[in-house]
Design an enzyme around this catalytic site. Sequence first.
Site, PDB file in Angstrom:
ATOM      1  N   ARG A  13      35.675  50.280  66.500  1.00 62.34           N
ATOM      2  CA  ARG A  13      35.148  49.697  65.257  1.00 62.34           C
ATOM      3  C   ARG A  13      35.806  48.349  64.962  1.00 62.34           C
ATOM      4  NH1 ARG A  13      38.146  52.972  60.334  1.00 62.34           N
ATOM      5  NH2 ARG A  13      40.001  53.532  61.492  1.00 62.34           N
ATOM      6  N   SER A  40      36.322  50.766  56.503  1.00 60.83           N
ATOM      7  CA  SER A  40      36.096  51.651  57.650  1.00 60.83           C
ATOM      8  C   SER A  40      35.362  50.934  58.781  1.00 60.83           C
ATOM      9  CB  SER A  40      35.268  52.868  57.227  1.00 60.83           C
ATOM     10  OG  SER A  40      35.984  53.650  56.299  1.00 60.83           O
ATOM     11  N   GLU A  61      22.068  54.045  51.506  1.00 64.37           N
ATOM     12  CA  GLU A  61      21.785  53.580  52.864  1.00 64.37           C
ATOM     13  C   GLU A  61      20.306  53.297  53.084  1.00 64.37           C
ATOM     14  OE1 GLU A  61      23.496  56.367  52.122  1.00 64.37           O
ATOM     15  OE2 GLU A  61      25.549  55.866  52.675  1.00 64.37           O
ATOM     16  N   PHE A  86      25.018  58.200  58.654  1.00 65.03           N
ATOM     17  CA  PHE A  86      24.263  57.556  57.574  1.00 65.03           C
ATOM     18  C   PHE A  86      23.455  56.363  58.080  1.00 65.03           C
ATOM     19  CE2 PHE A  86      28.462  58.851  55.524  1.00 65.03           C
ATOM     20  CZ  PHE A  86      28.069  60.175  55.428  1.00 65.03           C
ATOM     21  N   HIS A 112      32.213  55.639  63.558  1.00 64.98           N
ATOM     22  CA  HIS A 112      32.582  57.041  63.352  1.00 64.98           C
ATOM     23  C   HIS A 112      31.565  57.986  63.984  1.00 64.98           C
ATOM     24  CE1 HIS A 112      35.184  54.930  60.651  1.00 64.98           C
ATOM     25  NE2 HIS A 112      35.730  56.014  60.150  1.00 64.98           N
ATOM     26  N   ASP A 120      37.313  64.914  59.514  1.00 65.86           N
ATOM     27  CA  ASP A 120      36.269  65.022  58.493  1.00 65.86           C
ATOM     28  C   ASP A 120      35.262  66.128  58.800  1.00 65.86           C
ATOM     29  OD1 ASP A 120      37.222  63.186  56.745  1.00 65.86           O
ATOM     30  OD2 ASP A 120      35.934  61.537  57.391  1.00 65.86           O
ATOM     31  N   ARG A 170      35.819  55.654  65.640  1.00 67.99           N
ATOM     32  CA  ARG A 170      36.975  55.496  64.781  1.00 67.99           C
ATOM     33  C   ARG A 170      38.324  55.516  65.518  1.00 67.99           C
ATOM     34  NH1 ARG A 170      40.168  59.422  61.884  1.00 67.99           N
ATOM     35  NH2 ARG A 170      41.069  58.513  60.002  1.00 67.99           N
TER      36      ARG A 170
END
Lengths: 319, 279
Positions: A13, A40, A61, A86, A112, A120, A170
């Site tokens: 990322r 992020s 989004e 998303f 991610h 998560d 990530r």
Amino acid sequence: MKKYTNSGNKDTRSGFGEGLHEAGQANKNVVALCADLIGSLKMDAFKNEFPDRFFQVGIAEANMMGIAAGLTIGGKIPFTGTFANFSTGRVYDQIRQSIAYSGKNVKICASHAGLTLGEDGATHQILEDVGLMKMLPGMTVICPCDFNQTKAATLAIADFDGPVYLRFGRPKVANFTDPTEPFIIGKAQMLNEGTDVTIVANGHLVWKAIEAGELLATMGISSEIINMHTVKPLDEEAIIASAKKTGCVVTAEEHQRNGGLGDSVAQCLALNLPTPQEFVAVNDSFGESGTPEQLLEKYGLSSKAIVEAAQKVISRKKT
Amino acid sequence: MHTLPEISSQVRRDIVRMVHKVNSGHPGGSLGCTDFLVTLYFDLMRHNPKNFSMDGENEDLFFLSNGHISPVFYSVLARSGYFPVAELNTFRHIDSRLQGHPTTHEGLPGVRIASGSLGQGMSVAIGAALAKKVNGDKHLVFTLHGDGELQEGQIWEAAMFAPHNKVDNLICTIDANGQQIDGATDNVLGLGDIGQKFKTFGWDVVTIKDGNDLQQVGDGMREAINRTGKGKPICVVMHTEMGAGVDFMMGSHKWHGIAPNDAQLEEALAQLPETLGDY
């Protein structure tokens, strides 16, 4: 086995963030949108230097995808940034109608992705996104393997006209590709030439494939390793040429087996050169919480799993 | 130069003839929004039909969010000069640029986004309006939405974004005809006071009491245009009657998505003078 050196673990990322910043400097038409995940997605540098070309859309989004489509009308090159889940599943119809069917030059940049999001858990660990995106007519789908390549890919898609899905992640992982090597969309990267088995991987699984290749070499097995960073359009020539040489193929990806890179490779081989193939991928399952390494191990996406798949597929070769 | 009432009458003829020929399509909402689209394209918008460009720089843009009323959109585009009027004859046929719902995919001049899956047009229009701001282009962006379409969540994401970001070069019109496929909006999923909702979200709101009265549409839209550039997006709540102009199509949702038969076509055309010449 060609030697690859990890210049130090880095997150893909951050490669995107650097690439976006440079793309913004190179082309004033590059604009960026983010749905409340600037940190992020590592979009701070772009936002700080080009505040007038950056749009914070909030946790919305669907609206972000529509706004991005609209920004192309007026010559902008929008990069959207949010998590892969998303970026795809949540907004599939918006992408389908307003971007893909409408042929808009939007770059959907998704962080991610996959299991390596880690703790998560499954709500965020999308493993279906490549399938969703590659099914859309006209959509280019790219999964670079490390920091350097993600940066290069980000720069490359800014210069490419058409909708693109760029998938990255990530965790900090091995950074080993040549930072000066330009990214060519749709052109597979030959990482190691070999004769006994072809390993086609992308994303985080490319480094695992290199590790597997080293293990296989100690067993006297010569593996040809191909980084298929572009899932669509697929470099069929590279697959067919390699399968012709080795006679068997392993695909490795951080994605569901259904709909992923392995599916694309299998389709290519079935149509052109039927070849035994084994799939290293998540097998019709959701993920769970855990560290990235624990999850890759548990869901069968380790270098050891690639080695076992290679041994199995070699045994299936017609002699 | 034809008057707006003359053009509206011809557009309504085009709508019922297009839908009748292919025995499918959406005449009700198309007829209800005829006066609005004719006013926009033939009176208010600064646009360039003879030289269509996707980017639309230095011209006003229109986005049809409720894409199912494609018949009125196609007729107005053709009658404005975006493409040959004779092409209306191909509506919904195989190999046509006039797809059931509007699309850029077949390269039809005048269309800048696909629509049909509802709720997406406001976001797209905001993007186009932002691009105009970034480009220093002072022209405006118009949209049209169905009232039933406001049931889509994305609309409210967009409705929140535009005032927060002072997208004041945007005029979104709601076709408040009170009808949707399954019946009256009040019965299906009540929308309450649409104008008040947008006001609460931070929009400037203009109401057009009779969206089938060309004078009122013109006055209302000119008022909306006057209010642009003042820090708020503009929402026009325009009350229309589904099927307006064809008596037996008015007063219910029945003609949302069905075509007239031969006798009904004749009955409709008898109410709509041919003014510009049928295609």
